[in-house]
Design a protein around this motif. Structure first.
Motif, mmCIF file in Angstrom:
data_model
loop_
_atom_site.group_PDB
_atom_site.id
_atom_site.type_symbol
_atom_site.label_atom_id
_atom_site.label_comp_id
_atom_site.label_asym_id
_atom_site.label_seq_id
_atom_site.Cartn_x
_atom_site.Cartn_y
_atom_site.Cartn_z
ATOM 1 N N LEU A 2 1.105 -1.073 0.080
ATOM 2 C CA LEU A 2 0.258 -0.025 0.084
ATOM 3 C C LEU A 2 1.212 1.511 -0.217
ATOM 4 O O LEU A 2 0.588 1.956 -0.823
ATOM 5 N N ILE A 3 1.921 1.020 0.632
ATOM 6 C CA ILE A 3 3.209 2.741 0.511
ATOM 7 C C ILE A 3 3.290 2.730 -0.882
ATOM 8 O O ILE A 3 3.504 3.593 -1.086
ATOM 9 N N PHE A 26 4.888 3.493 10.994
ATOM 10 C CA PHE A 26 6.013 5.409 10.655
ATOM 11 C C PHE A 26 6.253 5.837 9.718
ATOM 12 O O PHE A 26 5.945 7.462 8.884
ATOM 13 N N ALA A 27 6.445 4.975 8.397
ATOM 14 C CA ALA A 27 7.207 5.057 7.006
ATOM 15 C C ALA A 27 5.180 5.796 6.331
ATOM 16 O O ALA A 27 5.478 6.813 5.677
ATOM 17 N N ALA A 28 4.140 5.252 6.536
ATOM 18 C CA ALA A 28 3.250 5.867 6.648
ATOM 19 C C ALA A 28 3.219 7.429 6.235
ATOM 20 O O ALA A 28 2.565 7.695 6.150
ATOM 21 N N TYR A 29 2.983 7.541 7.842
ATOM 22 C CA TYR A 29 2.865 8.364 8.401
ATOM 23 C C TYR A 29 3.901 9.307 7.970
ATOM 24 O O TYR A 29 3.187 11.080 7.054
ATOM 25 N N ASN A 30 4.521 9.261 7.602
ATOM 26 C CA ASN A 30 6.011 10.106 7.376
ATOM 27 C C ASN A 30 5.930 11.095 5.483
ATOM 28 O O ASN A 30 5.283 11.670 4.861
ATOM 29 N N ASN A 31 5.016 9.194 4.776
ATOM 30 C CA ASN A 31 4.679 9.343 3.437
ATOM 31 C C ASN A 31 3.364 10.419 3.113
ATOM 32 O O ASN A 31 2.941 10.486 2.293
ATOM 33 N N LEU A 32 2.655 9.900 4.088
ATOM 34 C CA LEU A 32 1.066 10.835 4.477
ATOM 35 C C LEU A 32 1.437 12.660 4.443
ATOM 36 O O LEU A 32 0.733 13.690 3.942
ATOM 37 N N GLY A 33 2.442 12.472 5.873
ATOM 38 C CA GLY A 33 2.757 14.166 5.603
ATOM 39 C C GLY A 33 3.589 14.313 4.665
ATOM 40 O O GLY A 33 3.444 15.894 4.431
ATOM 41 N N VAL A 34 3.499 13.781 3.611
ATOM 42 C CA VAL A 34 4.485 14.516 2.274
ATOM 43 C C VAL A 34 3.490 14.858 1.154
ATOM 44 O O VAL A 34 3.314 15.416 0.489
ATOM 45 N N VAL A 35 2.513 13.718 1.670
ATOM 46 C CA VAL A 35 1.360 14.172 0.180
ATOM 47 C C VAL A 35 0.450 14.669 0.970
ATOM 48 O O VAL A 35 -0.145 16.466 -0.162
ATOM 49 N N GLU A 36 0.259 14.896 2.401
ATOM 50 C CA GLU A 36 -0.036 16.740 2.841
ATOM 51 C C GLU A 36 0.210 17.824 2.298
ATOM 52 O O GLU A 36 0.000 19.199 2.122
ATOM 53 N N LYS A 37 1.544 17.703 2.551
ATOM 54 C CA LYS A 37 2.305 18.695 2.093
ATOM 55 C C LYS A 37 2.038 19.188 0.310
ATOM 56 O O LYS A 37 2.794 20.192 0.630
ATOM 57 N N ALA A 38 2.238 18.198 0.017
ATOM 58 C CA ALA A 38 2.256 18.574 -1.258
ATOM 59 C C ALA A 38 1.144 18.962 -2.667
ATOM 60 O O ALA A 38 1.215 20.281 -2.725
ATOM 61 N N ALA A 39 0.083 18.356 -1.316
ATOM 62 C CA ALA A 39 -1.711 19.281 -1.152
ATOM 63 C C ALA A 39 -1.294 20.238 -0.477
ATOM 64 O O ALA A 39 -2.892 21.192 -0.572
ATOM 65 N N GLY A 40 -0.797 21.040 0.348
ATOM 66 C CA GLY A 40 -1.299 22.286 0.888
ATOM 67 C C GLY A 40 -1.115 22.103 1.876
ATOM 68 O O GLY A 40 -1.354 24.043 3.051
#
Length: 327
Positions: free
Chosen positions: A61-62, A92-106
């Protein structure tokens, strides 16, 4: 690792899955190699196949979320990562990657919380620390960014990413070119269900034909396989052989047993084809989710009645066969 090495890896994994289309670990390897090569459609195809075979694998999924993010499809990336966290709340990797997604979304506040959650679960997770540094710099919190950068340097002093002026971490929101996707979720699930019902009617009327890869679909890991199909057939043959051995003299029973085995081997592919066709028509073609899973997995193709057989192609659009004229 250069692109040449990733190409070698991708080609190697492609050969593995060509020989064994149920090796989900190899599909994951192929997806990662394709991601590194920038071949996002191929990566999505490979990792989606892995998830069909192992739908609760958090790692898969990641990887698929990253393929969606690289394809500039943040909604699907977010959905995959949220599903991963439902399955493994400490990933923890999913939280990090989700943070990247949210950052890209503003969504900077959400991204900040997600990076910190990842670091809380794994304090030496330098990728999350570096991502938090970049986010802090982008939002003007230079002191916080410098603190994160210093911590990243302490953990991995040889990494050149961490030996830069903090001001260089300020960046615009990433722009990722849109690419063709291997799998598209239906825009209107209700419309697709109606089309699937129409396709089932076309199949029933004989205007559309199923072309099946029996060897692929009848394997134990296939989405439509039922081991009892072939096992029951073999049990019947074995029972007949035992009966022949009991009723007939040994000399006569041996040729009879061989004849039964030969007949079994000759008729088994046809038997399996009929069983698979029945299952696909009555079950898969009545459930949109199951049909899309089967369609993407491969081994199934459609053709207009009277057309020559064709190889299964997962990029063939099944919807056009739902129309009365097959267009």
């Amino acid at each position: 690792m250069g692109k040449g090495a990733y190409r070698v890896a991708a080609d190697g994994f492609a050969r593995i899955v060509a020989a064994d289309p149920y090796d989900h670990i190899a599909f994951q390897g192929l997806a990662i190699a394709c991601l590194c090569l920038g071949e996002y459609a191929q990566a999505l195809d490979a990792i989606t196949r892995a998830l069909i075979l192992d739908p609760t694998c958090v790692e898969y999924l990641i990887v698929r979320a990253e393929a969606h993010r690289k394809s500039n499809d943040l909604d699907r990336a977010r959905a995959d990562l949220q599903r991963a966290l439902e399955l493994a709340p400490s990933a923890f990797a999913a939280y990090n990657n989700l943070g990247v997604v949210e950052k890209a979304a503003g969504n900077y506040a959400a991204a900040d919380g997600l990076f910190r959650r990842a670091i809380g679960l794994k304090p030496d997770y330098v990728d999350a620390i570096y991502n938090l540094a970049r986010l802090s710099a982008q939002t003007g919190e230079m002191a916080a960014a410098e603190k994160c950068l210093a911590e990243a340097r302490r953990l991995q002093p040889a990494d050149p990413r961490f030996h830069v002026p903090v001001a260089s971490l300020v960046e615009a929101a990433p722009t990722v070119p849109a690419v063709a996707r291997a799998v598209e979720a239906p825009v209107d699930a209700g419309a697709d269900r109606r089309l699937l019902a129409a396709l089932a009617a076309q199949l029933e009327a004989g205007r559309v034909r199923l072309d099946l890869d029996v060897a692929k679909l009848s394997a134990p890991k296939s989405p439509v396989h039922r081991a009892s199909d072939s096992n029951q057939a073999f049990a019947v043959v074995f029972a007949l052989m035992a009966l022949a051995a009991w009723l007939a003299p040994l000399v006569a029973s041996i040729p009879l047993a061989l004849a039964l085995l030969a007949g079994y081997q000759l008729l088994l592919p046809r038997y399996l084809r009929l069983r698979l066709e029945k299952r696909i028509r009555t079950q898969s073609a009545a459930d949109l989710d199951e049909w899309q899973k089967l369609w993407h997995f491969g081994g199934v193709a459609l053709a207009m009645a009277g057309d020559p057989p064709r190889n299964s192609d997962i990029r063939q659009d099944w919807r056009r066969f739902a129309e009365p004229a097959g267009t």
